[in-house]
Design an enzyme around this catalytic site. Structure first.
Site, mmCIF file in Angstrom:
data_model
loop_
_atom_site.group_PDB
_atom_site.id
_atom_site.type_symbol
_atom_site.label_atom_id
_atom_site.label_comp_id
_atom_site.label_asym_id
_atom_site.label_seq_id
_atom_site.Cartn_x
_atom_site.Cartn_y
_atom_site.Cartn_z
ATOM 1 N N ASN A 9 0.873 -1.178 0.000
ATOM 2 C CA ASN A 9 0.000 0.000 0.000
ATOM 3 C C ASN A 9 0.909 1.226 0.000
ATOM 4 O O ASN A 9 1.488 1.558 1.021
ATOM 5 C CB ASN A 9 -0.900 -0.027 1.250
ATOM 6 C CG ASN A 9 -1.675 1.264 1.432
ATOM 7 O OD1 ASN A 9 -1.772 2.079 0.519
ATOM 8 N ND2 ASN A 9 -2.230 1.445 2.628
ATOM 9 N N TRP A 10 1.022 1.866 -1.160
ATOM 10 C CA TRP A 10 1.978 2.972 -1.281
ATOM 11 C C TRP A 10 1.455 4.266 -0.656
ATOM 12 O O TRP A 10 2.194 5.238 -0.568
ATOM 13 C CB TRP A 10 2.314 3.203 -2.760
ATOM 14 C CG TRP A 10 3.274 2.197 -3.316
ATOM 15 C CD1 TRP A 10 3.847 1.162 -2.639
ATOM 16 C CD2 TRP A 10 3.784 2.144 -4.661
ATOM 17 N NE1 TRP A 10 4.683 0.458 -3.482
ATOM 18 C CE2 TRP A 10 4.656 1.036 -4.724
ATOM 19 C CE3 TRP A 10 3.584 2.905 -5.810
ATOM 20 C CZ2 TRP A 10 5.337 0.691 -5.895
ATOM 21 C CZ3 TRP A 10 4.250 2.567 -6.979
ATOM 22 C CH2 TRP A 10 5.125 1.469 -7.025
ATOM 23 N N LYS A 11 0.172 4.301 -0.309
ATOM 24 C CA LYS A 11 -0.419 5.529 0.249
ATOM 25 C C LYS A 11 -0.154 6.699 -0.707
ATOM 26 O O LYS A 11 -0.105 6.495 -1.912
ATOM 27 C CB LYS A 11 0.099 5.778 1.661
ATOM 28 C CG LYS A 11 -0.045 4.521 2.529
ATOM 29 C CD LYS A 11 0.201 4.759 3.984
ATOM 30 C CE LYS A 11 0.024 3.420 4.723
ATOM 31 N NZ LYS A 11 0.112 3.565 6.163
ATOM 32 N N HIS A 94 -9.469 1.682 5.202
ATOM 33 C CA HIS A 94 -8.164 1.889 5.837
ATOM 34 C C HIS A 94 -8.317 2.887 6.986
ATOM 35 O O HIS A 94 -9.075 3.847 6.887
ATOM 36 C CB HIS A 94 -7.144 2.396 4.811
ATOM 37 C CG HIS A 94 -5.750 2.350 5.338
ATOM 38 N ND1 HIS A 94 -5.260 3.306 6.195
ATOM 39 C CD2 HIS A 94 -4.758 1.437 5.172
ATOM 40 C CE1 HIS A 94 -4.024 2.980 6.527
ATOM 41 N NE2 HIS A 94 -3.683 1.852 5.918
ATOM 42 N N GLU A 96 -6.552 5.244 7.962
ATOM 43 C CA GLU A 96 -6.289 6.658 7.620
ATOM 44 C C GLU A 96 -7.530 7.293 7.007
ATOM 45 O O GLU A 96 -7.821 8.467 7.238
ATOM 46 C CB GLU A 96 -5.070 6.747 6.685
ATOM 47 C CG GLU A 96 -3.781 6.507 7.457
ATOM 48 C CD GLU A 96 -2.672 5.844 6.659
ATOM 49 O OE1 GLU A 96 -2.717 5.853 5.414
ATOM 50 O OE2 GLU A 96 -1.745 5.309 7.301
ATOM 51 N N GLU A 166 -5.450 -4.482 10.847
ATOM 52 C CA GLU A 166 -4.389 -3.494 11.018
ATOM 53 C C GLU A 166 -4.610 -2.708 12.312
ATOM 54 O O GLU A 166 -5.364 -1.730 12.317
ATOM 55 C CB GLU A 166 -4.371 -2.515 9.846
ATOM 56 C CG GLU A 166 -4.091 -3.175 8.514
ATOM 57 C CD GLU A 166 -3.494 -2.191 7.519
ATOM 58 O OE1 GLU A 166 -2.421 -2.500 6.989
ATOM 59 O OE2 GLU A 166 -4.072 -1.112 7.298
ATOM 60 N N GLY A 172 2.726 2.456 10.631
ATOM 61 C CA GLY A 172 3.704 3.517 10.412
ATOM 62 C C GLY A 172 4.480 3.901 11.666
ATOM 63 O O GLY A 172 5.176 4.916 11.678
ATOM 64 N N SER A 211 3.492 -1.969 10.249
ATOM 65 C CA SER A 211 4.951 -2.040 10.420
ATOM 66 C C SER A 211 5.541 -3.405 10.068
ATOM 67 O O SER A 211 6.499 -3.851 10.703
ATOM 68 C CB SER A 211 5.355 -1.628 11.840
ATOM 69 O OG SER A 211 5.001 -0.274 12.070
ATOM 70 N N GLY A 232 2.818 -1.013 4.236
ATOM 71 C CA GLY A 232 2.959 0.380 3.816
ATOM 72 C C GLY A 232 4.415 0.720 3.562
ATOM 73 O O GLY A 232 4.959 0.467 2.482
ATOM 74 N N GLY A 233 5.077 1.274 4.579
ATOM 75 C CA GLY A 233 6.444 1.783 4.453
ATOM 76 C C GLY A 233 7.416 0.847 3.739
ATOM 77 O O GLY A 233 8.141 1.276 2.834
HETATM 78 P P1 PGA Z 1 2.944 0.402 7.543
HETATM 79 O O1 PGA Z 1 1.478 0.656 6.913
HETATM 80 O O2 PGA Z 1 3.434 -0.910 7.001
HETATM 81 O O3 PGA Z 1 3.774 1.563 7.057
HETATM 82 O O4 PGA Z 1 2.784 0.364 9.009
HETATM 83 C C1 PGA Z 1 0.552 -0.391 6.784
HETATM 84 C C2 PGA Z 1 -0.759 0.126 6.240
HETATM 85 O O5 PGA Z 1 -1.177 1.216 6.625
HETATM 86 O O6 PGA Z 1 -1.412 -0.541 5.416
#
Ligand code: PGA
Length: 253
Positions: A9-11, A94, A96, A166, A172, A211, A232-233
């Site tokens: 997930n590149w956001k 998600h 966010e 999640e 993050g 993470s 994500g990251g």
């Molecule tokens: P993260 O993000 O791996 O950077 O913690 C995961 C996500 O939000 O899907």
């Protein structure tokens, strides 16, 4: 047997040129892929990334979708627009989007029903905050999100559903849930799915996200009810993503 899924997930990261560079690097590394592999770039990079990944077997996902087919919805993207670009999966719910954009379970449920209607595969994210976990309410919270978001779901399409657990405190932050905690919640989610949908629960994939790193993926993937990861990251660097998709199953666990 459920096929595993590693999803990036590149956001809100990566221009289309950066996405192309990432794809070139990843394809050059040519990691041994254990299961299904998916990248969810921003909408604006779907076209260029899709062209680069064509024929590679690496799939394309979107990070959001709107609940209508077309019309006066300035700034929104329809399921047909995503399908047109080769998208197979769509992340919905998600944290966010729930927290920053105030998306409710009801709205996420509408998205899920629309995706089912259009034949796209939802990746439904659910998870608790740190306060909810510290208050011992994480299971109740996850259950209520799950059931509200799956209200009136089409059972015939549930085998295409992916759930991503999640915990918000792990996203993050570098603070991943332990593989044991991830397994406990993923197992609980599967039990709830079983109560509501019977044997179909064995076909629905449940991912862990928060993470996830090349150093933590093996322990997670060794767990019975963790069918993959939403990353994500660590999905933003081709070298890290290559290590994630080539995770090693440790059968000693
Ligand atoms: P993260 O993000 O791996 O950077 O913690 C995961 C996500 O939000 O899907």
């Amino acid at each position: 047997m459920r096929q595993t899924l590693i999803a990036g997930n590149w956001k809100m990261n990566m221009t289309s040129a950066e996405a192309e560079n990432f794809a070139d690097e990843l394809l050059k590394l040519n990691p041994k892929r254990i299961g299904e592999v998916l990248i969810c770039p921003p909408f604006t990079a779907l076209y260029s990334l899709g062209k680069k990944l064509a024929g590679s077997g690496i799939k394309l996902g979107a990070q959001n979708v709107y609940t209508e087919d077309s019309g006066a919805y300035t700034g929104e993207i329809s399921p047909a627009m995503l399908e047109d670009l080769g998208v197979e999966y769509v992340i919905i719910g998600h944290s966010e989007r729930r927290q920053i954009f105030k998306e409710s379970n009801e709205f996420i449920n509408k998205k899920l029903l629309k995706l089912q209607e259009k034949g796209l595969k939802p990746i439904l994210c659910i998870g608790e905050t740190l306060e909810e976990r510290e208050a011992g309410k994480e299971y109740d919270l996850v259950k209520s999100q799950l059931l509200a978001c799956l209200k009136d779901a089409n059972k015939d399409k549930l085998k295409d559903l992916v759930i991503a657990y999640e915990p918000i405190w792990a996203i993050g932050t570098g603070k991943s849930a332990s593989a044991e905690d991830a397994e406990a919640m993923c197992k609980f989610i599967r039990q709830e799915l079983e109560k509501n949908f019977g044997d179909l629960a064995q076909e629905i994939r449940i991912l862990y996200g928060g993470s996830v790193k090349p150093t933590t993926i093996n322990d997670l993937m060794a767990k019975e009810n963790v069918d993959g990861a939403l990353v994500g990251g660590a999905s933003l660097k081709a070298a890290d993503f290559a290590k994630l998709v080539a995770y090693e199953v440790n059968n000693d666990k």
